[in-house]
Write a protein that holds these residues in place. Structure first.
Motif, PDB file in Angstrom:
ATOM      1  N   ARG A  19       0.858  -0.806   0.488  1.00  0.00           N
ATOM      2  CA  ARG A  19      -0.207  -0.264  -0.280  1.00  0.00           C
ATOM      3  C   ARG A  19       0.502   1.602   0.398  1.00  0.00           C
ATOM      4  NH1 ARG A  19      -3.441  -0.504   4.705  1.00  0.00           N
ATOM      5  NH2 ARG A  19      -1.857   0.788   6.270  1.00  0.00           N
ATOM      6  N   ALA A  40      -7.377   7.915  -1.018  1.00  0.00           N
ATOM      7  CA  ALA A  40      -8.258   6.336  -0.069  1.00  0.00           C
ATOM      8  C   ALA A  40      -8.932   6.334  -1.963  1.00  0.00           C
ATOM      9  CB  ALA A  40      -8.661   7.051   0.775  1.00  0.00           C
ATOM     10  N   LEU A  45      -9.269   2.638  -0.875  1.00  0.00           N
ATOM     11  CA  LEU A  45      -8.831   2.212   0.677  1.00  0.00           C
ATOM     12  C   LEU A  45      -8.808   2.846   1.256  1.00  0.00           C
ATOM     13  CD1 LEU A  45      -4.386   2.684  -0.108  1.00  0.00           C
ATOM     14  CD2 LEU A  45      -5.996   0.266   0.107  1.00  0.00           C
ATOM     15  N   GLU A  49      -6.517   4.941   7.058  1.00  0.00           N
ATOM     16  CA  GLU A  49      -5.314   4.131   6.865  1.00  0.00           C
ATOM     17  C   GLU A  49      -4.683   5.193   5.823  1.00  0.00           C
ATOM     18  OE1 GLU A  49      -6.361  -0.045   5.635  1.00  0.00           O
ATOM     19  OE2 GLU A  49      -7.314  -0.972   6.998  1.00  0.00           O
ATOM     20  N   VAL A  50      -4.778   5.514   5.168  1.00  0.00           N
ATOM     21  CA  VAL A  50      -3.818   6.100   3.988  1.00  0.00           C
ATOM     22  C   VAL A  50      -3.687   7.607   4.643  1.00  0.00           C
ATOM     23  CG1 VAL A  50      -4.011   7.566   1.695  1.00  0.00           C
ATOM     24  CG2 VAL A  50      -5.152   5.358   2.302  1.00  0.00           C
TER      25      VAL A  50
END
Length: 198
Positions: A19, A40, A45, A49-50
């Motif tokens: 990623r 994202a 995604l 998290e990004v």
């Protein structure tokens, strides 16, 4: 290199570097800051998290004393050369880049000079090729600049700079040779863009 269908979901974990490498790859080709949410969405995604990955990458680059930094400005992320290395970059741009412009650069510069303000899509339509890299080069050399946005689609519009006039030995754009009649009219360019040539 395999092509991915627009609706196909990429398995980023299966790619080399996963990623974070995917995020780095995208960050290397953008020319304007992009938000974590936009990244994202584009890569399917989770936005949180990004955002965490971007913060981690920025910290890694800073700790490693890289020549570039990942910075967030007004919510948009982009890779920049490090501020304390500005003298090196300036020397390269002013001294090391005195080579003549390529044919592609000259053609793109001519389209911008005669059709300004003009978007990349319109430049591509006139030239018949993608001009992203050439536009970045001309921006870096200070020959063109962003002059606004297209009211219809929000595309960035480009125009020439005072430095361009100085390099060309002109005091104003009115002194450009009368080449504009040889370029396609605006409605032809619009048709080319609609047909996917832009």
């Amino acid at each position: 290199m395999s092509e991915v269908a627009p609706d196909e979901v990429l398995d980023l974990a299966a790619l080399p570097g996963g990623r974070r490498a995917a995020l780095e790859a995208v960050l290397m080709v953008i020319d304007q800051p992009i938000s974590a949410a936009e990244l994202a969405e584009a890569l399917d995604l989770d936005a949180a998290e990004v955002a965490a990955d971007l913060e981690a990458l920025a910290a890694e680059y800073a700790e490693a004393d890289r020549g570039f930094a990942l910075r967030s400005i007004n919510g948009g992320w982009r890779i920049y050369s490090r501020g304390d290395l500005a003298p090196v970059v300036e020397k390269f741009l002013l001294d090391g880049q005195q080579a003549k412009l390529t044919q592609a650069s000259l053609e793109t510069l001519a389209v911008i000079a005669y059709r300004q303000p003009v978007s990349r899509a319109r430049i591509s339509a006139v030239r018949g090729v993608n001009v992203d890299g050439v536009v970045r080069t001309l921006l870096t050399r200070g020959l063109i600049t962003e002059v606004g946005e297209d009211g219809e689609g929000g595309a960035t519009l480009y125009g020439t700079t005072t430095f361009f006039l100085q390099r060309m030995g002109l005091s104003s754009l009115d002194e450009l040779p009368p080449l504009a009649p040889y370029l396609p009219p605006a409605h032809v360019i619009d048709e080319l863009i609609e047909q996917g040539h832009g």
